[in-house]
Design an enzyme around this catalytic site. Structure first.
Site, PDB file in Angstrom:
ATOM      1  N   TRP A 234     -25.510   7.699  28.042  1.00 37.06           N
ATOM      2  CA  TRP A 234     -25.939   8.822  27.294  1.00 37.06           C
ATOM      3  C   TRP A 234     -24.828   9.998  26.822  1.00 37.06           C
ATOM      4  O   TRP A 234     -25.150  10.839  26.138  1.00 37.06           O
ATOM      5  CB  TRP A 234     -26.925   9.513  28.109  1.00 37.06           C
ATOM      6  CG  TRP A 234     -28.546   8.900  28.174  1.00 37.06           C
ATOM      7  CD1 TRP A 234     -28.604   7.471  27.678  1.00 37.06           C
ATOM      8  CD2 TRP A 234     -29.697   9.459  28.459  1.00 37.06           C
ATOM      9  NE1 TRP A 234     -29.739   7.280  27.846  1.00 37.06           N
ATOM     10  CE2 TRP A 234     -30.602   8.295  28.170  1.00 37.06           C
ATOM     11  CE3 TRP A 234     -29.915  10.620  28.872  1.00 37.06           C
ATOM     12  CZ2 TRP A 234     -31.795   8.480  28.616  1.00 37.06           C
ATOM     13  CZ3 TRP A 234     -31.497  10.773  29.426  1.00 37.06           C
ATOM     14  CH2 TRP A 234     -32.421   9.638  29.188  1.00 37.06           C
TER      15      TRP A 234
ATOM     16  N   HIS B  98     -13.605   6.052  31.109  1.00 34.25           N
ATOM     17  CA  HIS B  98     -14.287   5.875  29.650  1.00 34.25           C
ATOM     18  C   HIS B  98     -13.109   6.405  28.786  1.00 34.25           C
ATOM     19  O   HIS B  98     -12.427   7.279  29.074  1.00 34.25           O
ATOM     20  CB  HIS B  98     -15.521   6.480  29.558  1.00 34.25           C
ATOM     21  CG  HIS B  98     -16.116   6.364  28.091  1.00 34.25           C
ATOM     22  ND1 HIS B  98     -15.713   6.917  26.971  1.00 34.25           N
ATOM     23  CD2 HIS B  98     -17.077   5.495  28.091  1.00 34.25           C
ATOM     24  CE1 HIS B  98     -16.356   6.573  25.894  1.00 34.25           C
ATOM     25  NE2 HIS B  98     -17.375   5.625  26.701  1.00 34.25           N
TER      26      HIS B  98
ATOM     27  N   GLU C 217     -14.183  -1.720  25.994  1.00 32.86           N
ATOM     28  CA  GLU C 217     -14.616  -0.713  24.819  1.00 32.86           C
ATOM     29  C   GLU C 217     -13.505  -0.734  24.048  1.00 32.86           C
ATOM     30  O   GLU C 217     -12.662   0.459  24.195  1.00 32.86           O
ATOM     31  CB  GLU C 217     -15.304   0.460  25.477  1.00 32.86           C
ATOM     32  CG  GLU C 217     -16.481   0.419  26.325  1.00 32.86           C
ATOM     33  CD  GLU C 217     -17.160   1.669  26.233  1.00 32.86           C
ATOM     34  OE1 GLU C 217     -18.523   1.319  26.014  1.00 32.86           O
ATOM     35  OE2 GLU C 217     -16.739   2.532  26.601  1.00 32.86           O
TER      36      GLU C 217
ATOM     37  N   GLY D 277     -23.763   3.334  23.938  1.00 29.10           N
ATOM     38  CA  GLY D 277     -23.774   4.921  23.854  1.00 29.10           C
ATOM     39  C   GLY D 277     -24.864   5.029  22.984  1.00 29.10           C
ATOM     40  O   GLY D 277     -26.181   5.123  23.554  1.00 29.10           O
ATOM     41  N   GLY D 278     -24.695   5.620  21.697  1.00 28.72           N
ATOM     42  CA  GLY D 278     -25.803   6.036  20.906  1.00 28.72           C
ATOM     43  C   GLY D 278     -27.262   5.359  21.073  1.00 28.72           C
ATOM     44  O   GLY D 278     -28.257   5.876  21.068  1.00 28.72           O
TER      45      GLY D 278
HETATM   46  P1  13P Z   1     -21.433   3.941  21.230  1.00 30.15           P
HETATM   47  O1  13P Z   1     -22.490   2.704  21.332  1.00 30.15           O
HETATM   48  O2  13P Z   1     -22.014   5.122  20.758  1.00 30.15           O
HETATM   49  O3  13P Z   1     -20.250   3.270  20.066  1.00 30.15           O
HETATM   50  O4  13P Z   1     -20.519   4.166  22.402  1.00 30.15           O
HETATM   51  C1  13P Z   1     -20.362   3.271  23.448  1.00 30.15           C
HETATM   52  C2  13P Z   1     -19.671   3.755  24.492  1.00 30.15           C
HETATM   53  O5  13P Z   1     -18.739   4.510  24.511  1.00 30.15           O
HETATM   54  C3  13P Z   1     -20.305   3.581  25.700  1.00 30.15           C
HETATM   55  O6  13P Z   1     -19.742   4.076  26.781  1.00 30.15           O
END
Ligand code: 13P
Length: 272
Positions: free
Chosen positions: A24, A109, A179, A245-246
């Site tokens: 989140w 991260h 990522e 994330g989002g």
């Molecule tokens: P988004 O899914 O918002 O691109 O973010 C990915 C993320 O950084 C998950 O840790």
């Protein structure tokens, strides 16, 4: 964990259960718990074969853990300090996260690496702190666009894995999340071929160090995963789940991603 099984082919599935993990980030207050309630009722209807994790801001961990108790939703932190306690204003330690009800913590991260100047050695120390506290560490790695354009993505990620993952890492206490920095929050995702290649590189890096046990580590993909692309990404060979994330902020959308992470059941074959 496999013991002395023959070395399986790279990216073979090896019975790794998929994980849909929501990060989140710095989003969410008490009102956001309504989404968790919604998610709980959505997942209750289905026989989901994927693990589910939500990493809310530290302020919500305890409340979310209490809400999620008895459900399939596990709760995690987004970062931890490398020390257990001390004069570190504003920081949260791994034992504190565990005490609040977390089972897992994200470390390294790219937003921590970039905005808080965390280096691989810091990530390594945080992963060790997570393990000492009995938490699973999700160790994030990923290259920037410049690094990819310069043809250095593989070397960057191999180096991050080698330096960030502690020797005591096992498939039970450690998950890797690939990522690509340029895919985070941008709406851009890596191609299936690039994801497969990088997950293979990561597994080979783990295999060089951990031998056959490397095959049981889960490797997640993260970066603009959403309901509309989850099925494609989650079925790329070597992808064991997603760090979202989002799209994890909405129960309805995260639920679609969780469903996409659930392996299709093979059709039963009638005996002759
Ligand atoms: P988004 O899914 O918002 O691109 O973010 C990915 C993320 O950084 C998950 O840790």
């Amino acid at each position: 964990m496999p013991r002395s099984a023959p070395t399986p082919a790279p990216n073979s599935v090896a019975r790794r259960r998929k994980l849909a993990a929501g990060n989140w980030k710095m989003n969410g207050t008490a009102a956001s718990l309504a989404e968790v309630k919604k998610l709980k009722s959505l997942i209750r209807k289905d026989r989901l074969a994927a693990d589910i994790l939500i990493c809310p801001p530290a302020t919500l961990i305890e409340r979310l853990a209490r809400m999620a108790k008895g459900s399939k939703v596990a709760v995690g932190g987004q970062d931890c300090h490398a020390k257990e306690q001390g004069a570190f204003t504003g920081d949260v330690s791994a034992p504190m996260l565990a005490d609040a009800g977390a089972s897992t913590v994200i470390v390294g991260h790219s937003e921590r690496r970039t905005l808080h100047a965390e280096r691989d050695a810091d990530v390594h120390a945080k992963a060790e702190a997570a393990h000492r506290a009995g938490l699973v560490a999700i160790i994030c790695v990923g290259e920037t666009l410049d690094e990819r354009s310069a043809g250095k993505a593989d070397d960057i990620v191999k180096g991050q894995v080698s330096r960030s993952v502690p020797d005591a890492a096992t498939p039970k206490n450690t998950i890797i999340a690939y990522e690509p920095v340029w895919a985070i929050g941008t709406g851009k995702t890596a191609t299936a071929a690039d994801i497969e290649a990088m997950h293979h590189t990561i597994r080979e890096t783990l295999r060089a160090r951990f031998g056959a046990a490397a095959d049981a580590f889960r490797i997640l993909y993260g970066g603009s995963v959403k309901a509309s692309n989850a099925a494609e990404i989650l079925h790329v060979p070597g992808v064991d789940g997603a760090l979202v994330g989002g799209a994890s902020l909405s129960a309805a959308e995260f639920y679609e991603i969780i469903k996409a992470a659930t392996p299709k059941r093979p059709r039963s074959i009638k005996a002759a």
